[in-house]
Design an enzyme around this catalytic site. Structure first.
Site, short mmCIF file in Angstrom:
data_model
loop_
_atom_site.label_atom_id
_atom_site.label_comp_id
_atom_site.label_asym_id
_atom_site.label_seq_id
_atom_site.Cartn_x
_atom_site.Cartn_y
_atom_site.Cartn_z
N GLU A 104 27.24 49.11 50.69
CA GLU A 104 27.96 48.57 49.44
C GLU A 104 29.12 49.46 49.12
O GLU A 104 30.35 49.04 48.58
CB GLU A 104 27.20 48.30 48.36
CG GLU A 104 27.74 47.14 47.44
CD GLU A 104 26.75 46.73 46.48
OE1 GLU A 104 26.50 47.06 45.47
OE2 GLU A 104 26.30 45.33 47.09
N HIS A 143 7.97 52.47 68.39
CA HIS A 143 7.14 51.24 69.06
C HIS A 143 8.10 49.97 68.80
O HIS A 143 7.50 48.90 68.97
CB HIS A 143 5.79 51.09 68.75
CG HIS A 143 5.04 52.19 69.15
ND1 HIS A 143 4.40 52.36 70.42
CD2 HIS A 143 4.81 53.43 68.65
CE1 HIS A 143 3.63 53.33 70.45
NE2 HIS A 143 3.78 54.02 69.41
N LYS A 189 29.80 34.37 47.20
CA LYS A 189 29.24 33.88 45.79
C LYS A 189 30.28 32.87 45.25
O LYS A 189 29.64 31.94 44.75
CB LYS A 189 29.05 35.27 44.73
CG LYS A 189 27.91 36.21 45.36
CD LYS A 189 28.06 37.44 44.46
CE LYS A 189 27.82 37.12 43.13
NZ LYS A 189 27.45 38.45 42.26
#
Length: 554
Positions: free
Chosen positions: A369, A400, A515
């Site tokens: 950000e 893994h 948004k």
């Protein structure tokens, strides 16, 4: 303060540095600069590792970058670029209250929340240190009263749980510190268990309420503006949850918000309200009331104060250490070198400590950000977008999961993080002659070595080219001080990288467009909720398909 443009801004002051570093990057493709040769150079480890001044009671952090594809000449060129950018001077100016967040005309004073820097600190008529100390004093008293049982819920029962309702910087850093500090409660007072409700997904809410007792739960609503859509939606869920159980918000609701916001309204009384400030951005806010309230409840104020001590120790190191021994500055330069000149597409953060499992998600937001920008702090288009992709998983789990690609797929640098003394003090069994903690360190060191040196093999499927860079960051322990240092290290590294690249690491306009579009769709969905005959208009076929399907299922 003059801060000429930087490596990405196309400013003439950086042309020489760009040219020299580009030439050095080309030279590093040659076999004589392969990491398997570099790491064997006499004195390499000592020359390419840094430690904090360990004087005093606060422990230190050790940074080993000897397995990075660097030589002394490259490091010198990178430091010259940082000097041209006035990076450390700008960091000092930031800590002194200069408005370094130029696009929003704000200071960036997260360092003030832990008392870093010296002298008076004023913004206009505000005495910043005094305001922060007043908020901290109120938090300390509130946490004491909750943990001791002096403050109780509607039914007279003491609190045992708290739900942190916030998203992004309003919870990520706090959750990292909470998991990292684990149960370091030594006061004998009643412990408070934290739960986190960031996601507007109703299943997130459902999973939280299954874990709590409504009568003994606090709801901590964290939002600077008290308008964040997801947080307000979850607040409404919490209020409905309390109401249906006969519990009052004035007994169970706590707000952390800006002074005068809707969450700081005396006409809507809550148990307590604590102020956050516009000069502390969300992703840098763990050491403010955003972290102070929930973490102080969970562990007691003394433990949170020790965490602040660790943050301050790293802040002071960044402010006072010269460039050649400055750990966050060096880490920022290594990141710039890997991203801009060696063109690695991502960086992994792999803590070999399960209690640091939430570090990567926190740094992911902090860095991406802050650094994900395409224009300079002066509004000029960059020569290429800044930042890189951050991801991670604790070791040995990561081995893994994605280490097949790490060793034989597209290369990316890694921060390995090791803890010398684990939190668990009980007996450890031996397996293959070593303890679990020793096994953890064996894997950490082996992975860093294998990535660097590789392995020749006649079977191509077992060939490891190596030459894959990594750093090792080691902490003495998982004390609150050490966790504070680690958090502040990544904050300072991110800020300094932004200053060197000539971008503003404190704004985040990139989150706004989606948004806004969601708001348009929300209006149409609200109309459909009010009128069952409503037909979606003004949207494309794909959106209409999904909305029709959504509403048909309800």
């Amino acid at each position: 303060m003059d801060h000429p443009g930087l490596l990405l801004s196309g400013h003439p002051g950086m042309d020489k540095h760009n040219r020299q570093l580009t030439e050095k990057a080309a030279a590093f493709s040659k076999q004589n600069l392969h990491l398997r040769k570099l790491v064997k150079q006499p004195g390499r480890f000592k020359q390419f590792s840094l430690s904090m001044d360990n004087s005093g009671a606060t422990k230190g952090l050790f940074f080993d970058f000897s397995r990075q594809r660097l030589d002394t000449e490259t490091l010198d060129r990178l430091r010259e670029a940082a000097a041209t950018a006035n990076a450390l001077a700008r960091f000092s100016a930031m800590a002194s209250g200069e408005r370094v967040n130029t696009t929003e005309n704000r200071a960036a004073l997260h360092t003030a929340a832990r008392g870093s820097g010296t002298g008076d600190l004023c913004l206009g008529e505000m005495d910043v240190r005094r305001e922060i100390e007043q908020v901290q004093s109120r938090i300390r008293n509130f946490c004491r009263d909750i943990r001791s049982g002096a403050l109780k819920g509607t039914t007279g029962r003491p609190f045992t749980h708290a739900v942190v309702v916030g998203i992004g910087g309003s919870y990520l850093g706090c959750e990292f510190v909470y998991r990292a500090m684990a149960r370091q409660d030594e006061t004998g007072e009643h412990p408070i268990e934290l739960h986190f409700l960031p996601n507007v997904d109703i299943d997130n809410f459902a999973s939280v309420i299954r874990e709590i007792n409504p009568e003994t739960t606090l709801w901590i609503i964290i939002s600077k503006s008290y308008t964040t859509t997801e947080t307000m939606a979850n607040l409404n869920q919490a209020l409905s949850f309390l109401h249906t159980r006969g519990l009052s918000p004035r007994d169970h609701l706590v707000t952390v918000t800006a002074k005068g916001s809707p969450g700081d309204d005396p006409s809507n009384p809550v148990l307590a309200s604590f102020h956050m400030f516009d000069f502390i951005g969300g992703r840098y806010s763990v050491s403010s009331a955003v972290g102070g309230v929930p973490l102080g409840l969970a562990f007691g104020w003394d433990a949170f104060s020790r965490f602040l001590d660790g943050c301050r120790a790293m802040d002071e190191h960044t402010l006072t250490a010269p460039p050649e021994s400055n750990i966050p500055l060096t880490a920022a330069l290594v990141s710039i070198w890997n991203t801009l000149f060696l063109n690695y597409p991502a960086q992994g953060i792999i803590p070999y400590a399960s209690r640091l499992s939430k570090l990567a998600p926190h740094v992911q937001q902090l860095y991406m950000e802050s650094m994900g920008k395409s224009v300079s702090s002066q509004g000029l288009h960059l020569t290429r977008p800044a930042g890189t992709i951050i991801f991670g998983e604790p070791g040995t789990n990561a081995q893994h999961s994605f280490f097949q690609l790490a060793h034989q797929g597209p290369a990316f640098p890694i921060d390995f993080i090791g803890v010398v003394r684990p939190g668990f003090k009980g007996e450890q069994a031996l397996s293959k002659g070593v303890t679990n903690h020793q096994e953890l360190w064996a894997n950490l060191l082996a992975q860093a070595k294998a990535l660097a040196t590789g392995q020749d093999h006649k079977n191509p499927a077992r060939q490891f080219e190596g030459n894959r860079p990594s750093s090792i960051i080691s902490l003495d322990d998982l004390s609150p001080e050490s966790i504070g240092m680690l958090l502040s290290f990544y904050e300072a590294r991110t800020v300094l990288e932004g200053f060197i690249l000539g971008i503003n690491p404190f704004d985040q306009f990139g989150v706004e467009l989606g948004k806004t579009m969601a708001g348009d769709l929300r209006q149409k969905m609200a109309a459909a909720n009010e009128n069952k005959d409503y037909r979606f208009k003004g949207i494309d076929d794909g959106e209409r398909f999904y909305l029709d399907r959504l509403f048909a299922s309800e």
